[in-house]
Design a protein around this motif. Structure first.
Motif, PDB file in Angstrom:
ATOM      1  N   HIS A 350       0.834  -1.197   0.000  1.00  0.00           N
ATOM      2  CA  HIS A 350       0.000   0.000   0.000  1.00  0.00           C
ATOM      3  C   HIS A 350       0.868   1.246   0.000  1.00  0.00           C
ATOM      4  CE1 HIS A 350      -1.982  -3.316   2.195  1.00  0.00           C
ATOM      5  NE2 HIS A 350      -2.984  -3.027   1.385  1.00  0.00           N
ATOM      6  N   ASP A 351       0.583   2.132  -0.941  1.00  0.00           N
ATOM      7  CA  ASP A 351       1.276   3.415  -1.085  1.00  0.00           C
ATOM      8  C   ASP A 351       0.356   4.482  -0.513  1.00  0.00           C
ATOM      9  OD1 ASP A 351       2.645   5.718  -2.171  1.00  0.00           O
ATOM     10  OD2 ASP A 351       1.257   5.615  -3.865  1.00  0.00           O
ATOM     11  N   ILE A 352       0.536   4.802   0.756  1.00  0.00           N
ATOM     12  CA  ILE A 352      -0.440   5.639   1.455  1.00  0.00           C
ATOM     13  C   ILE A 352       0.221   6.881   2.032  1.00  0.00           C
ATOM     14  CG2 ILE A 352      -1.892   3.666   2.051  1.00  0.00           C
ATOM     15  CD1 ILE A 352      -0.609   3.788   4.869  1.00  0.00           C
ATOM     16  N   SER A 353      -0.599   7.861   2.356  1.00  0.00           N
ATOM     17  CA  SER A 353      -0.117   9.021   3.086  1.00  0.00           C
ATOM     18  C   SER A 353      -1.167   9.433   4.105  1.00  0.00           C
ATOM     19  CB  SER A 353       0.175  10.192   2.138  1.00  0.00           C
ATOM     20  OG  SER A 353      -1.009  10.666   1.532  1.00  0.00           O
ATOM     21  N   VAL A 354      -0.701   9.951   5.207  1.00  0.00           N
ATOM     22  CA  VAL A 354      -1.561  10.592   6.207  1.00  0.00           C
ATOM     23  C   VAL A 354      -0.843  11.875   6.603  1.00  0.00           C
ATOM     24  CG1 VAL A 354      -2.479   8.387   7.048  1.00  0.00           C
ATOM     25  CG2 VAL A 354      -0.519   9.418   8.202  1.00  0.00           C
ATOM     26  N   PRO A 355      -1.514  12.791   7.303  1.00  0.00           N
ATOM     27  CA  PRO A 355      -0.803  13.989   7.746  1.00  0.00           C
ATOM     28  C   PRO A 355       0.495  13.621   8.460  1.00  0.00           C
ATOM     29  CG  PRO A 355      -3.149  14.215   8.160  1.00  0.00           C
ATOM     30  CD  PRO A 355      -2.942  12.810   7.681  1.00  0.00           C
ATOM     31  N   VAL A 356       1.576  14.337   8.133  1.00  0.00           N
ATOM     32  CA  VAL A 356       2.896  13.992   8.661  1.00  0.00           C
ATOM     33  C   VAL A 356       2.863  13.841  10.178  1.00  0.00           C
ATOM     34  CG1 VAL A 356       5.298  14.756   8.848  1.00  0.00           C
ATOM     35  CG2 VAL A 356       4.023  15.187   6.749  1.00  0.00           C
ATOM     36  N   ALA A 357       2.138  14.717  10.845  1.00  0.00           N
ATOM     37  CA  ALA A 357       2.095  14.695  12.310  1.00  0.00           C
ATOM     38  C   ALA A 357       1.449  13.432  12.867  1.00  0.00           C
ATOM     39  CB  ALA A 357       1.359  15.928  12.824  1.00  0.00           C
ATOM     40  N   ARG A 358       0.675  12.696  12.022  1.00  0.00           N
ATOM     41  CA  ARG A 358      -0.042  11.520  12.514  1.00  0.00           C
ATOM     42  C   ARG A 358       0.517  10.198  11.975  1.00  0.00           C
ATOM     43  NH1 ARG A 358      -6.358  11.636  12.721  1.00  0.00           N
ATOM     44  NH2 ARG A 358      -5.837  10.298  14.481  1.00  0.00           N
ATOM     45  N   MET A 359       1.604  10.253  11.208  1.00  0.00           N
ATOM     46  CA  MET A 359       2.100   9.022  10.605  1.00  0.00           C
ATOM     47  C   MET A 359       2.579   8.014  11.647  1.00  0.00           C
ATOM     48  SD  MET A 359       2.499   7.021   8.155  1.00  0.00           S
ATOM     49  CE  MET A 359       2.193   7.919   6.644  1.00  0.00           C
ATOM     50  N   ALA A 360       3.322   8.470  12.635  1.00  0.00           N
ATOM     51  CA  ALA A 360       3.784   7.547  13.679  1.00  0.00           C
ATOM     52  C   ALA A 360       2.594   6.917  14.401  1.00  0.00           C
ATOM     53  CB  ALA A 360       4.677   8.285  14.664  1.00  0.00           C
ATOM     54  N   GLU A 361       1.611   7.724  14.708  1.00  0.00           N
ATOM     55  CA  GLU A 361       0.402   7.222  15.370  1.00  0.00           C
ATOM     56  C   GLU A 361      -0.295   6.195  14.494  1.00  0.00           C
ATOM     57  OE1 GLU A 361      -4.006   8.847  16.830  1.00  0.00           O
ATOM     58  OE2 GLU A 361      -2.541  10.245  15.951  1.00  0.00           O
ATOM     59  N   PHE A 362      -0.356   6.454  13.176  1.00  0.00           N
ATOM     60  CA  PHE A 362      -1.006   5.507  12.277  1.00  0.00           C
ATOM     61  C   PHE A 362      -0.321   4.149  12.307  1.00  0.00           C
ATOM     62  CE2 PHE A 362      -1.113   3.304   8.216  1.00  0.00           C
ATOM     63  CZ  PHE A 362      -2.479   3.157   8.024  1.00  0.00           C
ATOM     64  N   VAL A 363       0.997   4.145  12.161  1.00  0.00           N
ATOM     65  CA  VAL A 363       1.733   2.873  12.137  1.00  0.00           C
ATOM     66  C   VAL A 363       1.583   2.137  13.457  1.00  0.00           C
ATOM     67  CG1 VAL A 363       4.024   1.828  11.942  1.00  0.00           C
ATOM     68  CG2 VAL A 363       3.361   3.679  10.394  1.00  0.00           C
ATOM     69  N   GLU A 364       1.693   2.854  14.551  1.00  0.00           N
ATOM     70  CA  GLU A 364       1.610   2.210  15.865  1.00  0.00           C
ATOM     71  C   GLU A 364       0.201   1.726  16.176  1.00  0.00           C
ATOM     72  OE1 GLU A 364       5.277   4.494  18.153  1.00  0.00           O
ATOM     73  OE2 GLU A 364       3.244   5.313  18.323  1.00  0.00           O
ATOM     74  N   THR A 422      -8.255   6.356   5.617  1.00  0.00           N
ATOM     75  CA  THR A 422      -9.309   7.358   5.456  1.00  0.00           C
ATOM     76  C   THR A 422      -9.712   7.935   6.801  1.00  0.00           C
ATOM     77  OG1 THR A 422     -10.103   6.201   3.482  1.00  0.00           O
ATOM     78  CG2 THR A 422     -11.606   7.766   4.511  1.00  0.00           C
ATOM     79  N   GLU A 423      -9.779   7.100   7.826  1.00  0.00           N
ATOM     80  CA  GLU A 423     -10.104   7.566   9.173  1.00  0.00           C
ATOM     81  C   GLU A 423      -9.066   8.569   9.682  1.00  0.00           C
ATOM     82  OE1 GLU A 423     -10.634   4.308  11.856  1.00  0.00           O
ATOM     83  OE2 GLU A 423     -12.181   3.349  10.626  1.00  0.00           O
ATOM     84  N   PHE A 424      -7.825   8.392   9.267  1.00  0.00           N
ATOM     85  CA  PHE A 424      -6.758   9.285   9.684  1.00  0.00           C
ATOM     86  C   PHE A 424      -6.658  10.522   8.790  1.00  0.00           C
ATOM     87  CE2 PHE A 424      -5.460   6.036  12.538  1.00  0.00           C
ATOM     88  CZ  PHE A 424      -4.501   6.561  13.388  1.00  0.00           C
ATOM     89  N   GLY A 425      -7.600  10.680   7.853  1.00  0.00           N
ATOM     90  CA  GLY A 425      -7.591  11.844   6.980  1.00  0.00           C
ATOM     91  C   GLY A 425      -6.546  11.772   5.894  1.00  0.00           C
ATOM     92  N   GLY A 426      -6.193  10.539   5.473  1.00  0.00           N
ATOM     93  CA  GLY A 426      -5.124  10.359   4.513  1.00  0.00           C
ATOM     94  C   GLY A 426      -5.587  10.018   3.112  1.00  0.00           C
ATOM     95  N   SER A 427      -4.628   9.557   2.302  1.00  0.00           N
ATOM     96  CA  SER A 427      -4.878   9.216   0.905  1.00  0.00           C
ATOM     97  C   SER A 427      -4.450   7.781   0.644  1.00  0.00           C
ATOM     98  CB  SER A 427      -4.090  10.159  -0.013  1.00  0.00           C
ATOM     99  OG  SER A 427      -4.087   9.677  -1.349  1.00  0.00           O
ATOM    100  N   ILE A 428      -5.234   7.065  -0.180  1.00  0.00           N
ATOM    101  CA  ILE A 428      -4.903   5.683  -0.524  1.00  0.00           C
ATOM    102  C   ILE A 428      -3.846   5.611  -1.619  1.00  0.00           C
ATOM    103  CG2 ILE A 428      -7.176   4.869   0.171  1.00  0.00           C
ATOM    104  CD1 ILE A 428      -7.863   4.628  -2.840  1.00  0.00           C
ATOM    105  N   SER A 429      -3.438   6.754  -2.174  1.00  0.00           N
ATOM    106  CA  SER A 429      -2.358   6.792  -3.148  1.00  0.00           C
ATOM    107  C   SER A 429      -1.534   8.052  -2.915  1.00  0.00           C
ATOM    108  CB  SER A 429      -2.889   6.783  -4.584  1.00  0.00           C
ATOM    109  OG  SER A 429      -1.819   6.864  -5.504  1.00  0.00           O
ATOM    110  N   ALA A 430      -0.291   7.852  -2.484  1.00  0.00           N
ATOM    111  CA  ALA A 430       0.556   9.000  -2.192  1.00  0.00           C
ATOM    112  C   ALA A 430       1.414   9.396  -3.378  1.00  0.00           C
ATOM    113  CB  ALA A 430       1.457   8.685  -0.995  1.00  0.00           C
ATOM    114  N   GLU A 431       1.983   8.402  -4.103  1.00  0.00           N
ATOM    115  CA  GLU A 431       2.865   8.750  -5.210  1.00  0.00           C
ATOM    116  C   GLU A 431       2.814   7.760  -6.368  1.00  0.00           C
ATOM    117  OE1 GLU A 431       6.873   8.941  -3.770  1.00  0.00           O
ATOM    118  OE2 GLU A 431       6.971   6.817  -3.247  1.00  0.00           O
TER     119      GLU A 431
END
Length: 482
Positions: A350-364, A422-431
């Motif tokens: 999965h090539d995803i993105s979420v707001p930079v400030a929430r990426m660590a929280e997303f993975v954890e 999507t719950e984290f306000g991200g995108s299912i395709s970052a690049e």
């Protein structure tokens, strides 16, 4: 389509033997995407040599109602350059349009054809003491047209932005064969919509990119790459903020990977070794660069960044590259993660993105939840923490059968990952783009207003629907399946 043989004859007459073929042996290599996930059929392979030939060929396709699948280096990750299995589409390759038209050293910009390979552009810029500030693993095959059409990213987005930020001007052939030409860049131009931005990232569904004017930047005189051991991805996030504050514009790249990824790479790459003597939960790869006027200060800056980070207990251990060869060795470990993970067995990537400030929280949050819900899987995230883009892979259980697992449990897992994103306000395709791989998921999760606007624009610019059908733009909910 109307009279396949007549179309082929007209195309061959228009483009000549170098420009059009339907020889099975010549067409077949381009019918499958490089990852081997999608294979289609085509009425032929067109390889025009100029924008005028592209224009005339598109007009021919429009007259016959033949769908066009634009293709650059065929190195996309989402099946965006592969025809469907209907056999009525024609592949339009831009690879022959590989001329660097002009490189203006004083203006620090270059105009080149869509078929120019990224590595060739790098070499041309370097020969003039400049560089093109976007690179990625497939630089030896990816073309400028493909990079523009997918708004490609890479490892330097943190400092320089995506391909969208590099494009100063654009030339594109539209669905009716007309040529949109806006190659001369202006610092200020307030004549309405910035139409080139609409075409960038449209994956060939609105127009076929034939040339681009791109920005160049001064060549770096020195760089230092640090390999850093960390306790967690949350610590990596803190380190990123620290580096941004301490290093400023000298911070060129900030990549992260868990220990699992490093283990996989060490097992996959002969003669490779870990840069640090002890194991750590996570690692960061940090690159600092300096131009000629600041080259003498790069060592002091690197030492200051790491020493101050260690004083704040942000890092557990670190090593700074002592040579260019060692810097390349560090980067090779990062760039080998995907092939190393593929060698282990099936995985959903999965090539995803979420707001930079929430990426660590997303993975954890996501990783333990996925591994609990889907027993036997291993969920890992790695990549461009600095711009909020993580490549999130879910590895199959050891007993999984390749080919079957991806189509069953794998699809359920991907939908679950995309729901979390999507719950984290991200995108299912970052690049990597949407292509055909994520079109249904975009339809399921995308904002209805945004999707409606996309369909409206597609209909306005391509009323026949001949430009890369079945890619990127989801069908309307009540539209019949093609």
């Amino acid at each position: 389509m109307r009279d396949r043989d007549t179309f082929r004859s007209a195309a061959a007459e228009l483009l000549g033997p170098r420009g059009f073929t339907y020889d099975k042996d010549l067409v077949e290599p381009w019918l499958t995407d490089w990852r081997g996930r999608y294979t289609g059929k085509a009425v032929g392979l067109a390889s025009p040599g100029s924008t005028d030939e592209v224009s005339r060929f598109v007009k021919l396709c429009s007259a016959y109602g033949v769908p066009i699948v634009p293709q650059g280096g065929n190195s996309g990750m989402s099946g965006g350059a592969t025809p469907d299995d209907g056999g009525d589409s024609v592949i339009l390759s831009l690879r022959r349009m590989n001329t660097i038209r002009e490189l203006d050293v004083a203006a620090q910009q270059v105009t080149c054809g869509a078929g120019v390979v990224l590595q060739t552009l790098h070499e041309a810029a370097e020969a003039e003491g400049l560089r093109f500030p976007l690179t990625l693993g497939g630089k030896g095959s990816a073309t400028i047209g493909g990079l523009v059409s997918t708004n490609a990213g890479g490892t330097q987005v943190l400092r320089h932005g995506t391909m969208r930020a590099q494009v100063l001007g654009l030339e594109s052939v539209l669905a009716d064969g007309s040529v949109f030409s806006n190659l001369v860049p202006l610092k200020k131009d307030n004549r309405g919509f910035d139409l080139k931005q609409l075409l960038i990232g449209s994956e060939g569904t609105l127009g076929i990119v034939t040339a681009a004017t791109l920005r160049l930047v001064p060549q770096t005189a020195q760089r230092r790459v640090a390999w850093i051991g960390l306790s967690s991805i949350s610590r990596a996030r803190e380190l990123l903020l620290h580096c941004e504050k301490r290093a400023g514009d000298a911070l060129e790249g900030f990549e992260v990977l868990p220990h699992h990824c490093l283990q996989s790479v060490l097992a996959h790459l002969p003669d490779s070794r870990s840069p640090l003597s002890n194991d750590h939960g996570w690692y960061a790869l940090v690159e600092l660069v300096a131009e000629a006027t600041e080259a003498d200060a790069i060592d002091g800056l690197a030492e200051d960044v790491l020493h101050s980070a260690m004083e704040r207990d942000l890092i557990e251990d670190a090593v700074i590259s002592a040579s260019e060869a060692q810097a390349e060795a560090f980067w090779l470990l990062r760039e080998s993660i995907s092939p190393a993970e593929r060698a282990i067995g099936p995985a959903m990537q999965h090539d995803i993105s979420v707001p930079v400030a929430r990426m660590a929280e997303f993975v954890e949050t996501a990783s333990p939840e996925i591994e609990k819900r889907f027993p036997g899987t291993t969920a890992i995230g790695f990549g461009h923490l600095g711009d909020g883009n993580i490549h999130y892979h879910v590895l199959a259980p050891p007993s999984a059968v390749q080919g079957e697992w991806e189509m069953t449990d794998g699809k359920i897992i991907s939908a679950f990952v995309h729901d979390l994103v999507t719950e984290f306000g991200g995108s299912i395709s970052a690049e990597h783009g949407i292509g055909q791989m994520k079109r249904d998921e975009l339809s399921r999760l995308g904002d209805p207003v945004a999707l409606g606007l996309m369909r409206t624009i597609k209909q306005a610019l391509d009323p026949q629907g001949i430009l890369n059908p079945g890619k990127l733009v989801p069908l309307a909910p009540d539209a019949p399946t093609p």
